[in-house]
Write an enzyme that holds these catalytic residues in place. Sequence first.
Site, PDB file in Angstrom:
ATOM      1  N   ASN A   1      -2.035 -27.914   8.479  1.00 30.27           N
ATOM      2  CA  ASN A   1      -2.828 -28.929   8.362  1.00 30.27           C
ATOM      3  C   ASN A   1      -2.130 -30.209   7.655  1.00 30.27           C
ATOM      4  O   ASN A   1      -1.217 -29.822   6.529  1.00 30.27           O
ATOM      5  CB  ASN A   1      -3.970 -28.571   7.759  1.00 30.27           C
ATOM      6  CG  ASN A   1      -4.186 -29.160   6.306  1.00 30.27           C
ATOM      7  OD1 ASN A   1      -4.382 -30.357   5.996  1.00 30.27           O
ATOM      8  ND2 ASN A   1      -4.074 -28.005   5.531  1.00 30.27           N
TER       9      ASN A   1
ATOM     10  N   PHE B   1      -5.990 -36.048   2.719  1.00 33.55           N
ATOM     11  CA  PHE B   1      -7.378 -36.289   1.624  1.00 33.55           C
ATOM     12  C   PHE B   1      -8.387 -37.264   2.655  1.00 33.55           C
ATOM     13  O   PHE B   1      -8.696 -38.316   2.141  1.00 33.55           O
ATOM     14  CB  PHE B   1      -6.859 -37.093   0.423  1.00 33.55           C
ATOM     15  CG  PHE B   1      -6.465 -36.252  -0.313  1.00 33.55           C
ATOM     16  CD1 PHE B   1      -6.309 -34.792  -0.339  1.00 33.55           C
ATOM     17  CD2 PHE B   1      -5.704 -36.848  -1.663  1.00 33.55           C
ATOM     18  CE1 PHE B   1      -5.840 -34.133  -1.543  1.00 33.55           C
ATOM     19  CE2 PHE B   1      -5.066 -35.954  -2.929  1.00 33.55           C
ATOM     20  CZ  PHE B   1      -5.267 -34.468  -2.479  1.00 33.55           C
TER      21      PHE B   1
ATOM     22  N   SER C   1      -1.358 -31.515  -3.040  1.00 30.56           N
ATOM     23  CA  SER C   1      -1.327 -31.505  -1.409  1.00 30.56           C
ATOM     24  C   SER C   1       0.028 -32.023  -1.020  1.00 30.56           C
ATOM     25  O   SER C   1       0.301 -33.043  -1.591  1.00 30.56           O
ATOM     26  CB  SER C   1      -2.384 -32.401  -1.116  1.00 30.56           C
ATOM     27  OG  SER C   1      -2.430 -32.875   0.122  1.00 30.56           O
TER      28      SER C   1
ATOM     29  N   ASN D   1       0.401 -33.538   1.732  1.00 33.79           N
ATOM     30  CA  ASN D   1       0.012 -34.693   2.683  1.00 33.79           C
ATOM     31  C   ASN D   1      -0.157 -35.999   2.216  1.00 33.79           C
ATOM     32  O   ASN D   1      -0.549 -36.860   2.862  1.00 33.79           O
ATOM     33  CB  ASN D   1      -1.056 -34.198   3.582  1.00 33.79           C
ATOM     34  CG  ASN D   1      -0.880 -32.856   4.183  1.00 33.79           C
ATOM     35  OD1 ASN D   1       0.313 -32.567   4.798  1.00 33.79           O
ATOM     36  ND2 ASN D   1      -1.576 -31.771   4.170  1.00 33.79           N
ATOM     37  N   THR D   2      -0.202 -36.294   0.852  1.00 33.53           N
ATOM     38  CA  THR D   2      -0.189 -37.478   0.386  1.00 33.53           C
ATOM     39  C   THR D   2       1.171 -37.927  -0.417  1.00 33.53           C
ATOM     40  O   THR D   2       1.636 -37.108  -1.094  1.00 33.53           O
ATOM     41  CB  THR D   2      -1.197 -37.538  -0.691  1.00 33.53           C
ATOM     42  OG1 THR D   2      -2.835 -37.302  -0.141  1.00 33.53           O
ATOM     43  CG2 THR D   2      -1.312 -38.972  -1.376  1.00 33.53           C
TER      44      THR D   2
ATOM     45  N   LYS E   1      -4.613 -27.815  -9.831  1.00 30.92           N
ATOM     46  CA  LYS E   1      -4.046 -27.186  -8.617  1.00 30.92           C
ATOM     47  C   LYS E   1      -2.777 -27.188  -8.418  1.00 30.92           C
ATOM     48  O   LYS E   1      -2.564 -28.663  -8.057  1.00 30.92           O
ATOM     49  CB  LYS E   1      -5.239 -27.517  -7.618  1.00 30.92           C
ATOM     50  CG  LYS E   1      -4.828 -26.327  -6.282  1.00 30.92           C
ATOM     51  CD  LYS E   1      -5.719 -26.764  -5.224  1.00 30.92           C
ATOM     52  CE  LYS E   1      -5.731 -25.555  -4.068  1.00 30.92           C
ATOM     53  NZ  LYS E   1      -6.688 -25.745  -3.172  1.00 30.92           N
TER      54      LYS E   1
ATOM     55  N   ASN F   1      -1.769 -24.265  -3.753  1.00 35.45           N
ATOM     56  CA  ASN F   1      -2.180 -25.181  -2.487  1.00 35.45           C
ATOM     57  C   ASN F   1      -1.175 -24.486  -1.570  1.00 35.45           C
ATOM     58  O   ASN F   1      -0.659 -23.536  -1.526  1.00 35.45           O
ATOM     59  CB  ASN F   1      -1.553 -26.465  -2.951  1.00 35.45           C
ATOM     60  CG  ASN F   1      -2.684 -27.383  -2.033  1.00 35.45           C
ATOM     61  OD1 ASN F   1      -2.931 -27.294  -0.978  1.00 35.45           O
ATOM     62  ND2 ASN F   1      -3.203 -28.527  -2.804  1.00 35.45           N
TER      63      ASN F   1
END
Length: 456
Positions: free
Chosen positions: A185, A189, A273, A275-276, A315, A344
């Site tokens: 994925n 966010f 994450s 993805n940021t 995390k 994560n």
Amino acid sequence: MAARASRNFIRETLYRKVNFKALGGSRSLSLAPGTTPKIPQSSKKGRLLTGATIGLLIAGGAYVSTADEATFCGWLFSATKLVNPFFAYLDPEVAHRLAVSAAARGLVPKEKRPDPSILGLEVWGRKFSSPIGLAAGFDKNAEAVEGLLGLGFGFVEVGSVTPVPQEGNPKPRMFRLPQEGAVINRYGFNSEGIVVVAKRLGAQHGKRKLAEISSTSISSHDEVQHGGGKAGPGILGVNLGKNKTSEDAVADYVQGVHTLSQYADYLVINVSSPNTPGLRKLQGRKQLKDLIKKVQAARDEMQWGEEGPPPLLVKIAPDLSKEDLEDIAAVALTLRLDGLIISNTTISRPDPVSKNPVAEESGGLSGKPLFNLSTNILKEMYLLTRGKIPLIGCGGISSGEDAYKKIRAGATLVQLYTAFAYGGPALIPQMKAELVQCLERDGFKSVREAIGADYR
């Protein structure tokens, strides 16, 4: 009485208005006794899923007349195995949204059977009926807390929640690898923002308090029922994120603490994450220390009752070097961090994922292929922190045996997500039963006794 309550549940569900928009239709349809539903023109996938669900409800109505509540509860969870495969025919993100919507509307089974006492434990002064929880990322906007806790999770973590609403990355941004039991994925966010989430949690807070009063008068002293958070039955974690365009990450997390901590049994700073852009840089020793100190100060300056402020966790990613882990452990011990979530998603593509064409998609990989990597990081962190900090094991858990391995490796609690997406509600009681078997097989009388057992 149990059979009558079950029949009433079926009757109310059948007469409820079903919104076919979520299934590809364009209007609502009321089902009344003696009538045949006219399903709007929609995709074949939507009609199949709707038909299967209604069929199961009708079958359940016939079944409950001779079943006690516990037996019927078990049947409902088993029956979801028949519905869950239909989700595989839907786009992954559509299936995700539909699952959240179903849980939010109470269209999922509710666990009526108490958890075995061997699974119960107390962490941070909170009583968990089971160490098996749902990771952040499933219910990003706290839409379905009650329904998800009702499924029998020991705790549910919502988020990540950003201060300002944001759409996340462009679609498509979620990809299945079913043969590997994995998902990639790159949501980025996507969040409705802290104001919307705060309103939802505030409303749910009142409901859970009422449920706490009701459950106290009827709970058994022999079994752990649903755990006990400060907002009622069930433990709720809130995972905080930063906005993609924000230039002040600390301010974003502080704003999240000020707005949402009053509803949380624990808080999580998500700095991992993939993805940021730039987010994982916050895991560096200096950056992480500065961030945690300021967030702790923001939490501690608020007014708290006897229960005190919610515990603060961080995390972390599984893609960290030995030096990175040593730095994080040192910061966690120095600042007396309440816990770490490990881990994560990963940006790596371990075998057999690397051979799948979908592996070329950017984003974080979760699911079974992440298990070994995340568990190795968990082991390292348990040793580095000398077992002084509660760790939540997350990554690739798909069975009670997997959960047990994480616990033996040092996890106090565990979380799942991808396996739940594939296995559905039936996976939860199955995992709890398997975990009980593992504990009893090795002579442990409680989960607490098994934590870090591989190092004793």
